[in-house]
Scaffold this motif. Structure first.
Motif, PDB file in Angstrom:
ATOM      1  N   ARG A  24      31.255   8.802  -1.454  1.00  0.00           N
ATOM      2  CA  ARG A  24      30.422   9.600  -2.342  1.00  0.00           C
ATOM      3  C   ARG A  24      29.411   8.661  -2.989  1.00  0.00           C
ATOM      4  O   ARG A  24      29.748   7.888  -3.864  1.00  0.00           O
ATOM      5  N   LEU A  55      36.219  12.094  -9.310  1.00  0.00           N
ATOM      6  CA  LEU A  55      34.919  12.667  -9.651  1.00  0.00           C
ATOM      7  C   LEU A  55      35.064  14.000 -10.379  1.00  0.00           C
ATOM      8  O   LEU A  55      34.198  14.382 -11.169  1.00  0.00           O
ATOM      9  N   GLU A  56      36.146  14.683 -10.127  1.00  0.00           N
ATOM     10  CA  GLU A  56      36.405  15.953 -10.810  1.00  0.00           C
ATOM     11  C   GLU A  56      36.785  15.731 -12.273  1.00  0.00           C
ATOM     12  O   GLU A  56      36.333  16.450 -13.170  1.00  0.00           O
ATOM     13  N   ARG A  57      37.596  14.710 -12.512  1.00  0.00           N
ATOM     14  CA  ARG A  57      38.090  14.478 -13.869  1.00  0.00           C
ATOM     15  C   ARG A  57      37.154  13.622 -14.714  1.00  0.00           C
ATOM     16  O   ARG A  57      37.155  13.736 -15.942  1.00  0.00           O
ATOM     17  N   SER A  58      36.388  12.745 -14.085  1.00  0.00           N
ATOM     18  CA  SER A  58      35.508  11.856 -14.838  1.00  0.00           C
ATOM     19  C   SER A  58      34.056  12.325 -14.719  1.00  0.00           C
ATOM     20  O   SER A  58      33.409  12.111 -13.699  1.00  0.00           O
ATOM     21  N   HIS A  59      33.550  12.925 -15.786  1.00  0.00           N
ATOM     22  CA  HIS A  59      32.151  13.353 -15.788  1.00  0.00           C
ATOM     23  C   HIS A  59      31.225  12.144 -15.744  1.00  0.00           C
ATOM     24  O   HIS A  59      30.137  12.204 -15.155  1.00  0.00           O
ATOM     25  N   ALA A  76      30.961  11.103 -12.091  1.00  0.00           N
ATOM     26  CA  ALA A  76      30.211  12.108 -11.336  1.00  0.00           C
ATOM     27  C   ALA A  76      28.718  12.024 -11.634  1.00  0.00           C
ATOM     28  O   ALA A  76      27.880  12.111 -10.724  1.00  0.00           O
ATOM     29  N   GLU A  77      28.367  11.843 -12.901  1.00  0.00           N
ATOM     30  CA  GLU A  77      26.966  11.770 -13.286  1.00  0.00           C
ATOM     31  C   GLU A  77      26.297  10.526 -12.700  1.00  0.00           C
ATOM     32  O   GLU A  77      25.149  10.588 -12.242  1.00  0.00           O
ATOM     33  N   THR A  99      42.198  11.664  -3.855  1.00  0.00           N
ATOM     34  CA  THR A  99      42.070  10.822  -5.042  1.00  0.00           C
ATOM     35  C   THR A  99      40.608  10.585  -5.385  1.00  0.00           C
ATOM     36  O   THR A  99      40.222  10.599  -6.563  1.00  0.00           O
ATOM     37  N   ASP A 112      38.148  12.640  -4.703  1.00  0.00           N
ATOM     38  CA  ASP A 112      37.674  13.913  -5.263  1.00  0.00           C
ATOM     39  C   ASP A 112      38.173  14.123  -6.691  1.00  0.00           C
ATOM     40  O   ASP A 112      37.423  14.588  -7.559  1.00  0.00           O
ATOM     41  N   LEU A 113      39.432  13.761  -6.926  1.00  0.00           N
ATOM     42  CA  LEU A 113      40.011  13.946  -8.256  1.00  0.00           C
ATOM     43  C   LEU A 113      39.335  13.043  -9.289  1.00  0.00           C
ATOM     44  O   LEU A 113      39.122  13.450 -10.447  1.00  0.00           O
ATOM     45  N   GLU A 170      25.759  10.996  -8.983  1.00  0.00           N
ATOM     46  CA  GLU A 170      24.639  11.915  -8.801  1.00  0.00           C
ATOM     47  C   GLU A 170      23.303  11.215  -9.035  1.00  0.00           C
ATOM     48  O   GLU A 170      22.307  11.490  -8.351  1.00  0.00           O
TER      49      GLU A 170
END
Length: 214
Positions: free
Chosen positions: A204, A169-173, A176-177, A164, A166-167, A180
């Motif tokens: 993360r 961060l994969e689906r929400s740019h 994720a940004e 969940t 990972d998902l 980062e």
């Protein structure tokens, strides 16, 4: 009792959250930010320090198990903490509009959604109505755990929590940004119903020094 200003960094937010869980599990909660002064203070607006995305289970009341109060946590809950567009939008709202530095995926043992997905995989047991949609969204975690040789309840739960995170961060740019950039951390916690502990399963964006202590 009213706390000082909410933490503004991922590490500080995580430490505050886990300190509250420690008070809860030892039976010494301080019940911060639960008085009339806090009610008045937060009426014009909110500044929560964490988005809490957890299971809808009635035993998983976030403000209680993390010993927090009014305006501290922006809570989003679905059975089995399964993701949908509304959930993603709610989490992004907490981060982008309210400015929370921490997003928590909160799973727990004895989860009915995880058990139903496991039964569907192992026995072909089918859920009815829209419950089936919940089960289908948990099923990939069960399959992933089994493929890695992880078959116990706790192993499947942990796989679902990691998946969940990972998902998200994969689906929400947006998430994720910000992870980062060091502005936000996304973590996965596994809660034990019997003793009240919250164990860090995935991280993360937290510093290594904080994850080692957790």
């Amino acid at each position: 009792m009213t706390d000082a200003l909410a933490p503004t960094t991922p590490d500080a937010a995580f430490e505050m959250l886990m300190a509250g869980n420690q008070r809860f599990l030892t039976g010494t909660p301080s019940h911060p930010n639960q008085d009339a002064a806090r009610r008045t203070e937060t009426a014009p607006g909110q500044s929560p320090f964490a988005v809490m995305f957890g299971c809808s289970d009635s035993r998983l009341a976030a403000e209680i198990i993390f010993d927090r109060g009014i305006g501290d946590l922006f809570v989003v809950r679905t059975a089995g903490q399964v993701l949908g567009n509304e959930v993603l939008g709610s989490i992004e709202y907490g981060v982008s509009v309210l400015g929370t530095p921490l997003v928590v995926v909160l799973g727990h043992d004895s989860c009915g959604a995880v058990a139903a997905a496991r039964a569907a995989v192992e026995d072909g047991a089918a859920a009815e109505g829209f419950v089936r949609d919940v089960v289908e969204r948990v099923t990939p975690s069960v399959l992933s755990a089994r493929a890695a040789g992880r078959t116990s309840e706790s192993e499947i739960l942990h796989e679902h929590i990691r998946g969940t995170v990972d998902l998200l961060l994969e689906r929400s740019h947006l998430l994720a940004e910000r992870v980062e950039a060091g502005q936000v951390a996304v973590v996965g916690l596994a809660y034990q119903l019997s003793d009240g502990t919250a164990q860090l399963i995935a991280s993360r964006g937290l510093s290594e020094s904080v994850t080692k202590v957790a």
